[in-house]
Write an enzyme that holds these catalytic residues in place. Structure first.
Site: not given
Ligand code: DGY
Length: 319
Positions: A285, A267, A238
C-alpha cells in the site's frame, strides 16, 4: 480552543498547523492505535484527523460525543468512515482528493512495468544467488506499445494513469460511473466501453474505482475468466474490489498472465497463495507514499479540520 485527536503519525508540519490554533492529542506510537485507546482518546474531541487504518463508525462518533464537528481523513479513499453515520450526527467528513493523484498514477505504472517486464522476478532471482546469464529467451516479458489499457474508474487517478499510458503508446478504454468531459476523452484518445468489453479486450486492466458495496468483489472468477490469458490485473485502489481467492486461482490456472497489487483484501494480511506465485508483484500500500504527497495529504486534512472548527466550508468535503 478546540480539542483535536489525530489517530496516527502524520508529518510534523501538519501537527504544527493544528497546534497553532488548538489543543492536539496525537497518537505517536510505533504501532497503529488500538481500538480501545482510540475510543478513550476521542471522548470529548471536537475534531478527529483519521488515518485509513482507523474505523470511524457510529460507536466511535457516539463515544466522541455531540460536540464532535469534523472527521478529516488523511486519504482520498474513505471506506474506513461511515459517512451516513457522520451526516446523521451533523459531523462533517472530509478526504484528501487531488494531492495524491500523480503519486498513485506513478505507482500504478511502476506495477504495470514490474509485472509485464518481470522486474521483481528478476530481482528475486539475482538475490537468491542462482546462476544466470543473458539469454535470448531469458525472463521475457510483454511490451506496452500498441497494447490496450482498460481503466475501471476514470476519476483523477484513472485519468492520470491514462495520460501515462498514452505516453507509452497504449490505447485506452475505460469504464466509469460519471461522465468524462469530451475534451479529456479526446486528449487521451480514450474510448468508453462496458465492463464486459473492457475485460475481453484489455491487455492490462487497472482498478481506480472507489470501494463500497457496489464494487465489493467487482473482479471475481467470472471477470478474471473473461480477461485475455495474456492480460495483467493492476490494483492500486482498494483490496476487496478483487476476490483475492479467485485471483489466486486465475493466476495459478493461467486465466491471466500476471498481476500487480498495492492493496489487499484483508490488509495487511496477504493471501498465502499470492505469496507463492512468481507472476504477481506485491507492494505494501505505497500508492501515495512519497514525502511530498504525504505532507500534502496531512496539510489538506489539517486545513479541512481547521476550516470546520472555524465554521467555514472545508476544502474537500466528502459527497
Ligand atoms: C488513499 O488515500 O486512499 C490511499 O489509499 C492512501 O494512500
Amino acid at each position: 480552543m478546540s480539542r483535536i485527536v489525530v489517530t496516527g503519525c502524520i508529518p510534523e508540519v501538519a501537527l504544527e498547523k493544528l497546534r497553532a490554533e488548538h489543543d492536539v492529542d496525537a497518537w505517536t506510537g510505533p504501532e497503529s492505535i488500538s481500538r480501545g485507546e482510540l475510543l478513550t482518546r476521542v471522548a470529548g474531541a471536537d475534531a478527529v484527523v483519521s488515518l485509513l487504518t482507523e474505523r470511524i463508525d457510529a460507536e466511535l462518533l457516539d463515544t466522541a460525543g455531540p460536540q464532535l464537528e469534523a472527521v478529516a481523513n488523511v486519504a482520498v479513499g474513505y471506506d474506513n468512515i461511515d459517512v451516513p453515520a457522520c451526516t446523521d450526527r451533523g459531523v462533517i467528513a472530509t478526504n484528501t482528493p487531488g494531492v495524491l493523484t500523480e503519486a498513485t498514477a506513478d505507482i500504478t505504472f511502476g506495477l504495470i512495468l514490474s509485472a509485464t517486464r518481470r522486474l521483481s522476478e528478476g530481482e528475486r532471482l539475482i538475490r537468491s544467488g542462482q546462476d544466470w546469464k543473458w539469454g535470448m529467451f531469458f525472463l521475457l516479458g510483454s511490451g506496452l506499445q500498441g497494447k490496450t489499457l482498460g481503466i475501471i474508474g476514470m476519476g483523477s487517478i484513472g485519468k492520470a494513469t491514462a495520460r501515462r499510458a498514452k505516453a507509452f503508446g497504449m490505447r485506452i478504454v475505460y469504464q466509469s460511473r460519471s461522465t468524462i468531459a469530451s475534451e479529456v476523452v479526446a486528449e487521451l484518445g480514450a474510448r468508453r466501453v462496458e465492463l464486459d468489453e473492457l475485460l475481453a479486450t484489455s491487455d492490462i486492466v487497472s482498478l481506480h474505482c472507489p470501494y463500497g458495496p457496489a464494487t465489493h468483489h467487482l473482479i471475481g472468477a467470472e471477470q478474471l475468466t473473461a480477461m485475455k490469458n495474456s492480460a495483467y490485473l493492476i490494483n492500486t485502489a482498494r483490496g476487496p474490489i478483487i476476490n483475492e481467492a479467485a485471483l489466486v486461482a486465475a493466476l495459478q490456472e493461467g486465466h491471466i498472465a500476471g498481476a500487480g497489487l498495492d492493496v489487499f483484501e484483508n490488509e495487511p494480511n496477504v493471501h498465502f497463495g499470492l505469496l507463492e506465485l512468481d507472476n504477481v508483484v506485491l507492494v505494501p500500500h505505497l500508492g501515495s507514499a512519497t514525502i511530498e504527497t504525504r505532507t500534502a495529504m496531512a496539510l489538506l486534512a489539517a486545513d479541512n479540520a481547521l476550516a470546520v472548527l472555524s465554521k467555514q466550508r472545508p476544502l474537500t468535503p466528502i459527497g
